[in-house]
Scaffold this active site. Structure first.
Site, mmCIF file in Angstrom:
data_model
loop_
_atom_site.group_PDB
_atom_site.id
_atom_site.type_symbol
_atom_site.label_atom_id
_atom_site.label_comp_id
_atom_site.label_asym_id
_atom_site.label_seq_id
_atom_site.Cartn_x
_atom_site.Cartn_y
_atom_site.Cartn_z
ATOM 1 N N ARG A 1 -18.736 27.716 16.838
ATOM 2 C CA ARG A 1 -19.771 28.754 16.707
ATOM 3 C C ARG A 1 -19.770 29.414 15.330
ATOM 4 O O ARG A 1 -20.801 29.906 14.881
ATOM 5 C CB ARG A 1 -19.572 29.808 17.815
ATOM 6 C CG ARG A 1 -20.698 30.849 17.906
ATOM 7 C CD ARG A 1 -20.544 31.698 19.160
ATOM 8 N NE ARG A 1 -21.659 32.608 19.373
ATOM 9 C CZ ARG A 1 -21.659 33.898 19.016
ATOM 10 N NH1 ARG A 1 -20.602 34.423 18.441
ATOM 11 N NH2 ARG A 1 -22.714 34.649 19.255
ATOM 12 N N ILE B 1 -28.031 35.807 16.812
ATOM 13 C CA ILE B 1 -27.497 34.721 17.641
ATOM 14 C C ILE B 1 -27.090 35.392 18.945
ATOM 15 O O ILE B 1 -26.446 36.444 18.943
ATOM 16 C CB ILE B 1 -26.303 34.001 16.958
ATOM 17 C CG1 ILE B 1 -25.738 32.869 17.824
ATOM 18 C CG2 ILE B 1 -25.196 34.976 16.581
ATOM 19 C CD1 ILE B 1 -24.686 32.004 17.095
ATOM 20 N N SER B 2 -27.499 34.831 20.079
ATOM 21 C CA SER B 2 -27.213 35.471 21.365
ATOM 22 C C SER B 2 -25.706 35.563 21.597
ATOM 23 O O SER B 2 -24.930 34.733 21.122
ATOM 24 C CB SER B 2 -27.849 34.689 22.510
ATOM 25 O OG SER B 2 -29.250 34.674 22.382
ATOM 26 N N GLN B 3 -25.334 36.567 22.381
ATOM 27 C CA GLN B 3 -23.941 36.752 22.790
ATOM 28 C C GLN B 3 -23.486 35.516 23.579
ATOM 29 O O GLN B 3 -24.245 35.011 24.409
ATOM 30 C CB GLN B 3 -23.932 37.990 23.675
ATOM 31 C CG GLN B 3 -22.595 38.473 24.104
ATOM 32 C CD GLN B 3 -22.728 39.689 25.015
ATOM 33 O OE1 GLN B 3 -23.756 40.370 25.009
ATOM 34 N NE2 GLN B 3 -21.701 39.936 25.782
#
Ligand code: SAH
Length: 215
Positions: free
Chosen positions: A36, A62-64
């Site tokens: 990530r 960026i999403s959790q």
């Protein structure tokens, strides 16, 4: 570069996601294997494996990881599923879907993010069909889709997306215009028939409508 340190941090993140209720082994495996930190601006590399959303440029995030895992789990992915994703963003969610052997079609309305994803994915050895455009319209040329995932907060469920879902297919979409959205899952049980389920509150950047479209 992916180091032992990154791998260690990832393992911890996966443990945390398990504690938070993610049970789909394939989702956990995908998160365990995708670096990530390569999806974040250099300044945030040290935060890549915290369970948090982060800025990715163009005013987007960026999403959790928990949100990515939760939405992916709700999709009930099967190998080879044709998936439409709205909001490519950093393309991290895209890679989770690809890692789980889905065929991914992803739309992004921010040119900068679209262009970055186009370079990043092949560099990481992934391949997806990426589109620069308006997610509200979907991708009729490639419909129907087995699954549709929306990764921005939608004020309503777009009709075009409902149409482009296969009968028997699943759509996962956070719905709501305020501070937070309710995660919804739709199952298409007939040409115009849907079953709805709700899964609690989440926070997303808004799914912007055409009139505010800008490069
Ligand atoms: N899945 C992404 C989430 C990014 S945030 C990730 O994990 O990185 C949501 C994204 O949706 C943003 O990149 C935003 O630019 C995009 N977006 C917002 N409105 C859109 C629209 N109408 N069509 C396509 N993408 C849209």
């Amino acid at each position: 570069m992916d180091t032992y340190r990154h791998k260690g941090l990832r393992k911890k993140l996966v443990e945390l996601l398990k504690e938070k209720g993610i049970t789909d082994e394939q989702v956990l495996e995908a998160i365990n294997s995708i670096p990530r930190h390569l999806f974040l601006d250099n300044a945030f590399v040290n935060f890549a494996y915290q369970d948090k959303a982060f800025p990715i440029g163009a005013g987007q995030t960026i999403s959790q990881p928990f949100t990515v895992a939760f939405q992916t789990q709700l999709l009930e992915l099967e190998r080879g599923d044709k998936v439409l994703e709205i909001g490519t963003g950093s393309a991290y969610q895209t890679c989770v879907l690809l890692e789980m052997k889905a065929k991914v079609f992803s739309i992004e309305r921010q040119k900068l993010l679209f262009q970055r994803a186009k370079v990043l994915l092949p560099k990481m050895g992934y391949s997806a069909k990426l589109f620069f455009g308006d997610g509200y319209k979907g991708q009729p040329a490639f419909a129907p889709f087995d699954k549709i995932i929306i990764t921005a907060g939608a004020p309503f469920i777009p009709e075009d997306l409902k149409k482009q879902l296969k009968v028997g297919g699943i759509m996962v979409i956070p719905v709501g215009e305020g501070e937070s959205q309710v995660m919804q899952r739709l199952r298409k049980i007939g040409e115009t028939e849907f079953e709805y389920e709700e899964f609690g509150d989440f926070k997303f950047v808004p799914l912007l409508q055409d009139k505010s479209f800008s490069n």
